[in-house]
Design an enzyme around this catalytic site. Structure first.
Site, short mmCIF file in Angstrom:
data_model
loop_
_atom_site.label_atom_id
_atom_site.label_comp_id
_atom_site.label_asym_id
_atom_site.label_seq_id
_atom_site.Cartn_x
_atom_site.Cartn_y
_atom_site.Cartn_z
CB SER A 1 20.80 95.12 34.92
OG SER A 1 20.84 95.25 36.32
CG ASP B 1 16.55 89.35 38.79
OD1 ASP B 1 17.07 89.81 39.83
OD2 ASP B 1 16.46 90.01 37.74
CG HIS C 1 20.05 90.54 37.87
ND1 HIS C 1 18.93 91.28 37.54
CD2 HIS C 1 21.11 91.38 37.70
CE1 HIS C 1 19.31 92.50 37.20
NE2 HIS C 1 20.63 92.59 37.28
#
Length: 308
Positions: A153, A251, A281
């Site tokens: 991320s 995501d 995600h």
């Protein structure tokens, strides 16, 4: 395929977020409360907390040694958390799995977080830790070969930015970059990528949450137009290290990661994009206990060994 049923069941049972603005202190405490006790964590040969003494500052790091050996390749890991969450503890299990599956010595970086520390404090810590690792190879028993950078991320944002910084500085020791569902474009206009609309609601991270979650970072001086903040805006990607970019089907940020992979390939960089079906995600941090998603560590190992 639909969202993985185990993920869907857990998401359905989560309470609604509290009303009002995000509280970094409370959110960090809630994350830390979910960390497994030490005796339940994946055992490795050794795990050591120490300090990377860099020219700028002393950066906390945690070093994971998978097995006893004379020398090791190195993997420098940057945790995720929208630049204001995450720690050495919350991502300890990710670093352990990376060490076990790759056989590399992993150095996890406890970089400074927003909003207490303005941009580019965290990024500078990550880059400094990579330089420190290369310059202290003897202490780390580095074999002088693999020096990979990896992150999930926002940690993936730092991976891409650090790779660019190193290239611009003429520091050519980074051999690989691994990004798990990276945030590469902090311009959150929902019309920029189809996945921002397709995956807007119902998959954990929601498109409407991107701005408030990243507001602490952007409010600290990070400009979305800056390639160090939004690496996809870097004009010249030639000469960057080989890359593995892992994306998740559900995501909102899926498409920017995949576009970055195509741009790297277009610049002559050896880049692999691997989309995980049924995942959202954060699956590496939260759902890698599911066998089909634990495979991400094996895929990373194969990439780093040149087998993918």
């Amino acid at each position: 395929m639909p969202l993985h049923p185990d993920i869907a069941q857990i998401l359905a049972g989560l309470p609604a977020p509290p009303p009002g603005p995000l509280d970094p202190v409370a959110m960090r405490a809630a994350e830390e409360a979910q960390v497994l006790p030490l005796e339940e964590r994946l055992p490795l040969h050794s795990v050591e907390d120490t300090t990377a003494r860099t020219p700028a500052r002393e950066v906390p790091v945690r070093i994971y040694t998978p097995v006893e050996a004379d020398t090791y390749g190195l993997l420098i890991y940057f945790h995720g958390g929208a630049f204001f969450l995450g720690s050495l503890e919350t991502h300890d299990h990710v670093a352990r799995s990376l060490a076990k599956e790759t056989g590399l010595k992993v150095v996890s970086v406890g970089y400074r977080l927003a909003p207490e520390h303005a941009f580019p404090a965290g990024l500078k810590d990550c880059y400094a830790a990579v330089r420190w690792a290369a310059e202290n190879g003897g202490t780390l028993a580095w074999d002088g070969t693999t020096l990979a950078v990896a992150g999930d991320s926002s940690g993936g944002t730092f991976v891409a930015a650090v790779a660019g910084m190193a290239h611009d500085d003429g520091f050519d020791r980074i051999t690989h970059q691994v990004m798990f569902y990276p945030s590469l474009d902090l311009d959150f206009d929902v019309d920029r990528y189809a996945s921002l609309r397709e995956n807007a609601v119902g998959y954990g991270l929601e498109t409407a949450g991107l701005k408030p979650f990243n507001a602490f970072y952007l409010g600290s001086g990070a400009d979305p137009a800056d390639p160090l903040v939004s690496p996809i805006k870097r004009a010249d990607l030639t000469g960057l290290p080989p890359a593995l970019i892992v994306t998740a089907e559900y995501d909102p940020m899926r498409d920017e990661g995949e576009l970055y992979g195509r741009r790297l390939k277009g610049a002559g960089v050896d880049a692999t994009v691997s989309r995980y079906p049924g995942a959202g995600h954060g699956f590496v941090q939260h759902f890698s206990w599911i066998p089909e998603y634990h495979r991400v560590f094996e895929e990373t190992a194969a990439f780093l060994k040149g087998e993918s």
